[in-house]
Scaffold this motif. Structure first.
Motif, short mmCIF file in Angstrom:
data_model
loop_
_atom_site.label_atom_id
_atom_site.label_comp_id
_atom_site.label_asym_id
_atom_site.label_seq_id
_atom_site.Cartn_x
_atom_site.Cartn_y
_atom_site.Cartn_z
N ASN A 49 -35.48 -5.46 -29.96
CA ASN A 49 -35.48 -5.16 -28.54
C ASN A 49 -34.97 -6.39 -27.81
O ASN A 49 -35.67 -7.39 -27.71
CB ASN A 49 -36.89 -4.80 -28.05
N ASP A 50 -33.74 -6.31 -27.31
CA ASP A 50 -33.14 -7.45 -26.62
C ASP A 50 -33.42 -7.44 -25.13
O ASP A 50 -32.85 -8.22 -24.37
CB ASP A 50 -31.63 -7.50 -26.88
N GLY A 51 -34.31 -6.54 -24.67
CA GLY A 51 -34.69 -6.48 -23.27
C GLY A 51 -33.85 -5.53 -22.44
O GLY A 51 -34.14 -5.30 -21.27
N THR A 52 -32.79 -4.95 -23.03
CA THR A 52 -31.96 -3.99 -22.33
C THR A 52 -32.61 -2.62 -22.39
O THR A 52 -33.03 -2.19 -23.46
CB THR A 52 -30.55 -3.91 -22.99
N GLU A 53 -32.72 -1.92 -21.26
CA GLU A 53 -33.28 -0.57 -21.26
C GLU A 53 -32.26 0.37 -21.90
O GLU A 53 -31.12 0.43 -21.48
CB GLU A 53 -33.59 -0.12 -19.82
N ARG A 54 -32.69 1.08 -22.93
CA ARG A 54 -31.79 1.97 -23.67
C ARG A 54 -32.20 3.42 -23.49
O ARG A 54 -33.37 3.74 -23.48
CB ARG A 54 -31.82 1.61 -25.15
N LYS A 55 -31.19 4.27 -23.39
CA LYS A 55 -31.42 5.70 -23.36
C LYS A 55 -31.42 6.20 -24.79
O LYS A 55 -30.77 5.63 -25.66
CB LYS A 55 -30.33 6.40 -22.56
N THR A 56 -32.14 7.28 -25.05
CA THR A 56 -32.20 7.85 -26.39
C THR A 56 -30.80 8.23 -26.83
O THR A 56 -30.07 8.92 -26.13
CB THR A 56 -33.12 9.08 -26.40
N ASN A 57 -30.42 7.76 -28.02
CA ASN A 57 -29.14 8.05 -28.65
C ASN A 57 -27.97 7.72 -27.73
O ASN A 57 -27.02 8.50 -27.59
CB ASN A 57 -29.07 9.51 -29.10
#
Length: 115
Positions: A49-57
């Motif tokens: 987890n690099d702190g970037t908010e990620r969306k699923t897929n």
């Protein structure tokens, strides 16, 4: 030259790491919420987890692993409640593949090469 690492970026390192630990029957002894090495052989599988908010897929990715007994793995994954996308299927090139999704909806393929 060889691949040194495959890294899966995620919002939830614990959840995704626990999935891969179950998948490979590995105990890496870590509950780190930021970074975990899951497989550490020639090529490393890392969850981070690099702190970037990620969306699923949010990315297009497929990771394939070679296994010895694909029918056994299919039954094992179903018993764990893993969503199977495609059951074991013989391909024209001789491989037998099955595909499923990890908790972040990354496509994972198990394959074997029957004789």
């Amino acid at each position: 030259m060889k691949i040194g690492e495959v890294c899966l970026f995620t919002n939830d390192v614990i959840r995704l790491s626990n999935f891969y630990k179950m998948l490979f029957d590995i105990d890496n002894g870590s509950n780190d919420k930021i970074h975990q090495f899951i497989i550490s052989e020639e090529t490393t599988l890392t969850v981070y987890n690099d702190g970037t908010e990620r969306k699923t897929n949010a990315q297009n990715i497929c990771i394939a692993f070679t296994v010895e007994d694909i029918e056994f793995q299919s039954k094992r994954l179903k018993a764990f409640g893993v969503k199977i996308v495609e059951p074991p299927t013989l391909r024209p090139w001789g491989a037998k593949n099955m595909s499923f999704l990890d908790p972040d909806n990354n496509l994972i393929v198990f394959r074997c090469f029957p004789e």
